[in-house]
Write a protein that holds these residues in place. Structure first.
Motif, mmCIF file in Angstrom:
data_model
loop_
_atom_site.group_PDB
_atom_site.id
_atom_site.type_symbol
_atom_site.label_atom_id
_atom_site.label_comp_id
_atom_site.label_asym_id
_atom_site.label_seq_id
_atom_site.Cartn_x
_atom_site.Cartn_y
_atom_site.Cartn_z
ATOM 1 N N PRO A 177 -52.802 -57.160 -62.594
ATOM 2 C CA PRO A 177 -51.938 -56.745 -63.708
ATOM 3 C C PRO A 177 -52.236 -57.470 -65.025
ATOM 4 N N GLN A 342 -50.441 -61.791 -58.869
ATOM 5 C CA GLN A 342 -51.648 -61.816 -59.688
ATOM 6 C C GLN A 342 -52.801 -62.459 -58.915
ATOM 7 N N HIS A 504 -52.744 -54.211 -56.232
ATOM 8 C CA HIS A 504 -52.112 -54.331 -57.549
ATOM 9 C C HIS A 504 -51.480 -53.006 -57.961
ATOM 10 N N ARG A 546 -45.734 -55.750 -62.656
ATOM 11 C CA ARG A 546 -44.840 -54.828 -63.342
ATOM 12 C C ARG A 546 -44.397 -53.742 -62.359
#
Length: 579
Positions: A177, A342, A504, A546
């Protein structure tokens, strides 16, 4: 206005291919346009943009008909070196472009070869590094950077050559992200500051691009299916979805409402969607559906058996990097779990410890009660299968067929599979992953990276392990292929297999994972049902993840009675009723 790129009746076929990859393409791209080319895999997108700088036909063997002109020059009769002076290109895997061992040297390479004076080269390098926010990394080796930093280095190297046309081939497909946000910020700056005259992006992820691009082109089976300004392109979401495009959530929702004459236009951004739907709620033209049915994935068929047990797990890499810090975790047989966070959060390290590829620095990992520190590898691989994120770290045989057979042959030697099952399992796995049967005798490294990813997934899926770990299962896949792979994993899960994915892609997590574990800095921050984890937006910020666009939309409409844990478009539509 003279077009920057003009293509007339273009046909292209690779030497090894029986079919035309591009079929009668006619296209004009004008100065100052920002154009996005999208479409399913193998539709010819990368081949098309490779004609813009002469890589096709000069660096690829094949047959070409028609004409491509860039800034008035016929690419078939112009050398690639000359075309590179005004057409810059970055590739899906930036490492394939790196030649030198320092970022600033890599960025300087292009301008030096174009004949700029030393002082001009220094100025161009400094400017390009500043534009891509890489100045502090100028002395670093590009291959040691994060994914986003590598892609920014490739962008900087191209910008430094001052091209009039910038082509970016799937610039965000391999990024976490943070990396995706970094690249989208650079692309937005390129347009806003007019760093290049014309921007062309090949991409499957359209959510952010729908906000900033001028024009979209849908390519399928080598032909242009749709070419239109952005708003018109997205005006019929159903058509796009039918042709393999994953449209932004807000686009799909507004398309549904437009067909019912509740909205006049398709919304392309979250902000527009919130404003439009808030108005509909205020006018009571739509209302929350209090009798909605549950459209979520049915509960897994969980047994009482513990498949994976992690106790006070620590892992430190040989260079001293602390990857995991005292994890405790239990996974029951039959669960479908997503690991999110992440890059560097510990997801891949944890999964490799579960698979027995790594051994704990301290603490323990047990697979169906077997301690990975002392259990022989053959016993572990019969229980846990692992698919690497980078297929080139996994593939080593000289034909695709041998690659698919390798794991099965090992299982055969231990009596864990029958000879007559091998061909059947291979056929099933290649069908699901989209590996064509007629290439099975080809060398895997002659295939595209997306195809190599499919081969890697197919080789492990064929073994049907009790626990299957897939690191980024949809890397290199288009939307229909991603859905096929995930549905196959779901079917394995329904048969009792425990599935762990690292991804992701939050739309993948939202649609298939029943439990989600969010990691940050080697610790578990969230662990629970997927709807609870993905709707906890405040904690997710710490993992730099997100939520899906539709989750943010529903949370923005809570004051009108919308639930805050909606994960998919189907859930959203099931949660409203038209008055």
């Amino acid at each position: 206005m003279e077009p920057v790129i003009e293509i007339e009746d273009l046909w292209w076929r690779y030497e090894y291919s029986k079919d035309w990859v591009l079929k009668g393409i006619n296209l004009k791209i004008n100065p100052e346009e920002f154009v996005v080319i999208t479409g399913p895999n193998d539709s010819g997108k990368s081949s098309l943009v490779s004609t813009f700088n002469g890589l096709i036909p000069h660096s690829q063997r094949g047959a070409m008909k028609g004409r491509v002109r860039v800034l008035g020059q016929d690419t078939a009769s112009t050398e690639v070196a000359a075309l590179c002076a005004f057409v810059g290109m970055t590739f899906q895997d930036p490492e394939t472009q790196f030649l030198l061992s320092r970022v600033d040297e890599e960025v300087a390479f292009g301008p030096q070869n174009l004949g700029y004076r030393p002082e001009e080269v220094r100025d161009k390098v400094s400017w390009a590094l500043e534009m891509t926010r890489l100045s502090e990394f100028r002395m670093k080796d590009p291959v040691e950077l994060s994914g986003g930093q590598k892609q920014r280095t490739a962008l900087a190297a191209t910008l430094a050559m001052s091209p009039k046309v910038m082509v970016l081939d799937e610039p965000t497909s391999m990024l976490d992200p943070i990396g995706k946000d970094e690249i989208m910020e650079i692309i937005t700056s390129m347009k806003r500051q007019r760093l290049v005259e014309t921007i062309i992006v090949v991409e499957h992820h359209l959510e952010e691009l729908a906000r900033i691009a001028d024009r979209f082109i849908l390519l399928k089976d080598g032909e242009i299916l749709l070419d239109a300004p952005t708003e018109k392109f997205f005006s019929d979401p159903d058509f796009l979805i039918e042709n393999g495009v994953r449209v932004p959530d807000v686009c799909a929702i507004s398309g549904y409402l437009k067909k019912r004459n509740l909205l006049g236009n398709i919304t392309l951004s979250l902000e527009e969607a919130v404003e439009s739907l808030a108005r509909l709620f205020s006018e009571r033209r739509i209302m929350p559906n209090k009798k909605r049915t549950d459209t979520r994935m049915p509960p897994a068929h969980l047994g009482d058996e513990t498949a994976v047990e992690v106790d006070n797990l620590h892992y430190v890499y040989p260079d001293g990097t602390v990857a995991l810090r005292g994890l405790d975790l239990k996974i029951r047989k039959g669960e479908f779990i997503a690991l999110i966070g992440q890059n560097g959060s510990g997801k891949t390290t944890l999964s490799k410890l579960i698979a027995g590829i790594y051994k704990p620095t301290s603490g323990s990992v047990k697979i169906f009660g077997m301690d990975t520190r002392v259990t022989p590898t053959p016993r572990l691989i019969s229980k846990v299968g692992y698919v690497f994120q980078n297929p080139d770290h996994q593939i080593f045989n000289d034909t695709i067929r041998k690659e698919l057979e390798f794991g099965l042959r090992n299982l055969l030697s231990f009596g864990l599979v029958k000879e007559e099952e091998i061909e059947q399992r291979i056929r099933e796995s290649i069908k699901i992953t989209g590996v064509p049967e007629d290439i099975l005798d080809e060398h895997p490294f002659l295939m595209s990276k997306g195809m190599r990813q499919r081969i890697a997934v197919a080789s492990v899926l064929a073994m049907k392990p009790d626990v299957l770990i897939v690191d980024e299962p949809t890397t290199g896949q288009d939307t229909p292929q991603s859905i096929d792979v995930m549905n196959f994993l779901q079917r394995l899960n329904e048969m009792g297999h425990t599935i762990i994915i690292i991804t992701h892609e939050m739309w993948i997590v939202a649609r298939w994972a029943r439990r989600t574990i969010a990691l940050a800095e080697g610790k578990i921050l969230l662990d629970g049902p997927t709807n609870e984890v993905l709707s906890n937006t405040e904690v997710l910020k710490k993992t730099f993840v997100r939520p899906t666009q539709v989750t943010l939309l529903s949370q923005s409409l809570r004051e009108y009675g919308m639930p805050g844990d909606i994960l998919t478009v189907d859930e959203f539509m099931n949660s409203i009723e038209v008055s």
